[in-house]
Scaffold this motif. Structure first.
Motif, PDB file in Angstrom:
ATOM      1  N   ALA A  12     -10.315  -9.840  -3.238  1.00 22.24           N
ATOM      2  CA  ALA A  12      -9.709  -8.504  -3.129  1.00 22.24           C
ATOM      3  C   ALA A  12      -9.186  -8.245  -1.722  1.00 22.24           C
ATOM      4  N   THR A  13      -9.990  -8.560  -0.716  1.00 23.12           N
ATOM      5  CA  THR A  13      -9.538  -8.316   0.650  1.00 23.12           C
ATOM      6  C   THR A  13      -8.430  -9.287   1.036  1.00 23.12           C
ATOM      7  N   ALA A  14      -8.454 -10.487   0.464  1.00 21.47           N
ATOM      8  CA  ALA A  14      -7.386 -11.460   0.726  1.00 21.47           C
ATOM      9  C   ALA A  14      -6.052 -10.950   0.195  1.00 21.47           C
ATOM     10  N   VAL A  15      -6.061 -10.328  -0.996  1.00 20.63           N
ATOM     11  CA  VAL A  15      -4.842  -9.754  -1.574  1.00 20.63           C
ATOM     12  C   VAL A  15      -4.292  -8.673  -0.655  1.00 20.63           C
ATOM     13  N   LEU A  16      -5.171  -7.803  -0.171  1.00 22.81           N
ATOM     14  CA  LEU A  16      -4.747  -6.719   0.715  1.00 22.81           C
ATOM     15  C   LEU A  16      -4.173  -7.261   2.012  1.00 22.81           C
ATOM     16  N   ALA A  17      -4.856  -8.236   2.598  1.00 19.34           N
ATOM     17  CA  ALA A  17      -4.381  -8.811   3.856  1.00 19.34           C
ATOM     18  C   ALA A  17      -3.037  -9.503   3.658  1.00 19.34           C
ATOM     19  N   SER A 109     -13.690  -5.853  -8.726  1.00 18.96           N
ATOM     20  CA  SER A 109     -12.640  -5.124  -8.015  1.00 18.96           C
ATOM     21  C   SER A 109     -11.386  -5.117  -8.876  1.00 18.96           C
ATOM     22  N   PRO A 110     -10.579  -4.068  -8.772  1.00 20.63           N
ATOM     23  CA  PRO A 110      -9.296  -4.081  -9.484  1.00 20.63           C
ATOM     24  C   PRO A 110      -8.299  -5.034  -8.825  1.00 20.63           C
ATOM     25  N   LEU A 111      -8.624  -5.496  -7.615  1.00 19.18           N
ATOM     26  CA  LEU A 111      -7.737  -6.367  -6.839  1.00 19.18           C
ATOM     27  C   LEU A 111      -8.271  -7.794  -6.812  1.00 19.18           C
ATOM     28  N   GLY A 112      -7.371  -8.762  -6.839  1.00 26.15           N
ATOM     29  CA  GLY A 112      -7.769 -10.155  -6.689  1.00 26.15           C
ATOM     30  C   GLY A 112      -8.498 -10.744  -7.878  1.00 26.15           C
ATOM     31  N   GLN A 113      -8.282 -10.179  -9.053  1.00 26.76           N
ATOM     32  CA  GLN A 113      -8.927 -10.716 -10.246  1.00 26.76           C
ATOM     33  C   GLN A 113      -8.361 -12.087 -10.600  1.00 26.76           C
ATOM     34  N   ARG A 114      -9.215 -12.936 -11.138  1.00 28.57           N
ATOM     35  CA  ARG A 114      -8.804 -14.283 -11.531  1.00 28.57           C
ATOM     36  C   ARG A 114      -7.595 -14.216 -12.465  1.00 28.57           C
ATOM     37  N   GLN A 115      -7.658 -13.343 -13.470  1.00 27.52           N
ATOM     38  CA  GLN A 115      -6.533 -13.101 -14.374  1.00 27.52           C
ATOM     39  C   GLN A 115      -6.299 -11.595 -14.403  1.00 27.52           C
ATOM     40  N   PRO A 116      -5.235 -11.129 -13.792  1.00 26.31           N
ATOM     41  CA  PRO A 116      -4.968  -9.685 -13.794  1.00 26.31           C
ATOM     42  C   PRO A 116      -4.814  -9.143 -15.218  1.00 26.31           C
ATOM     43  N   SER A 117      -5.221  -7.919 -15.394  1.00 28.59           N
ATOM     44  CA  SER A 117      -5.150  -7.253 -16.694  1.00 28.59           C
ATOM     45  C   SER A 117      -4.373  -5.947 -16.543  1.00 28.59           C
ATOM     46  N   PRO A 118      -3.822  -5.440 -17.649  1.00 24.84           N
ATOM     47  CA  PRO A 118      -3.198  -4.109 -17.588  1.00 24.84           C
ATOM     48  C   PRO A 118      -4.210  -3.118 -17.010  1.00 24.84           C
ATOM     49  N   ASP A 148      -1.061   2.437  -2.803  1.00 27.80           N
ATOM     50  CA  ASP A 148      -1.137   0.993  -2.570  1.00 27.80           C
ATOM     51  C   ASP A 148      -1.886   0.304  -3.708  1.00 27.80           C
ATOM     52  N   LEU A 149      -2.948   0.931  -4.199  1.00 27.95           N
ATOM     53  CA  LEU A 149      -3.702   0.358  -5.320  1.00 27.95           C
ATOM     54  C   LEU A 149      -2.814   0.238  -6.558  1.00 27.95           C
ATOM     55  N   VAL A 150      -2.050   1.271  -6.846  1.00 23.40           N
ATOM     56  CA  VAL A 150      -1.142   1.257  -7.998  1.00 23.40           C
ATOM     57  C   VAL A 150      -0.099   0.152  -7.830  1.00 23.40           C
ATOM     58  N   ARG A 151       0.464   0.056  -6.649  1.00 17.52           N
ATOM     59  CA  ARG A 151       1.509  -0.952  -6.414  1.00 17.52           C
ATOM     60  C   ARG A 151       0.965  -2.371  -6.575  1.00 17.52           C
ATOM     61  N   LEU A 152      -0.206  -2.630  -6.017  1.00 19.30           N
ATOM     62  CA  LEU A 152      -0.754  -3.988  -6.047  1.00 19.30           C
ATOM     63  C   LEU A 152      -1.290  -4.400  -7.417  1.00 19.30           C
ATOM     64  N   THR A 153      -1.739  -3.437  -8.216  1.00 20.57           N
ATOM     65  CA  THR A 153      -2.276  -3.757  -9.540  1.00 20.57           C
ATOM     66  C   THR A 153      -1.260  -3.496 -10.650  1.00 20.57           C
ATOM     67  N   GLN A 154      -0.110  -2.926 -10.273  1.00 22.92           N
ATOM     68  CA  GLN A 154       0.904  -2.521 -11.245  1.00 22.92           C
ATOM     69  C   GLN A 154       0.309  -1.567 -12.286  1.00 22.92           C
ATOM     70  N   ALA A 155      -0.564  -0.703 -11.815  1.00 22.15           N
ATOM     71  CA  ALA A 155      -1.269   0.237 -12.689  1.00 22.15           C
ATOM     72  C   ALA A 155      -0.366   1.370 -13.148  1.00 22.15           C
TER      73      ALA A 155
END
Length: 165
Positions: A12-17, A109-118, A148-155
């Motif tokens: 998750a922190t790697a995605v943010l960085a 975490s909602p960020l950096g998941q192995r397989q992102p989900s809707p 930023d959370l919405v943008r990165l997760t496409q929520a």
């Protein structure tokens, strides 16, 4: 806001960085006997529980999805299904959630998941400049802006939480 440090690194922190998104890491001593991970984080960190969000995996029409709601309330399964264009949702099998995300329960975490989900973020998040979500392990929350959370997760955002009775 600060960037991650090596001792706090998670997917998750790697995605943010990597995205150059400002965030603050909030590590804390996790109590293994805690049953409500999000409420534990709010209490230990001294942050309003309405600003600390939990990441819940749900099953919608046979597929996994993510609902992000304040720890001060509960996830409205019908509302999350509606937000994703479905009729109903159920809580996901915990082992399936762990396999899908690569995280353990209490640290999903909602960020950096192995397989992102809707993903659906409760719209109350936008009542705050920043919110906290799991940083990818028990005992680590990360603070970032809801946009930023919405943008990165496409929520998508919708009212999917309800206050605890």
């Amino acid at each position: 806001m600060a960037r991650k440090t090596a001792s706090q690194g998670t997917p998750a922190t790697a995605v943010l960085a990597a995205a150059g998104v400002p965030f603050v890491a909030h590590p804390y001593a996790h109590d293994p006997s805690a049953t409500s991970y999000g409420m534990e984080a709010a209490e230990v960190l001294g942050i309003d529980p309405a600003r600390v969000f939990k990441t819940l995996m749900v099953e919608v029409e046979g597929k996994l999805a993510v609902g992000i709601v304040p720890v001060s309330g509960t996830l409205d399964l019908k509302a999350v299904a509606t937000a994703l264009g479905a009729k109903k949702a159920a809580m996901a099998d915990p082992k399936a959630a762990e396999r899908r995300t690569g995280y353990v329960l209490g640290g999903i975490s909602p960020l950096g998941q192995r397989q992102p989900s809707p993903t659906v973020l409760d719209e109350t998040a936008f009542g705050f400049e920043t919110i906290l979500v799991s940083g990818g392990r028990r005992g680590l929350d990360i603070e970032l802006s809801p946009s930023d959370l919405v943008r990165l997760t496409q929520a998508v955002t919708a009212r999917i939480g309800s206050a605890k009775g």
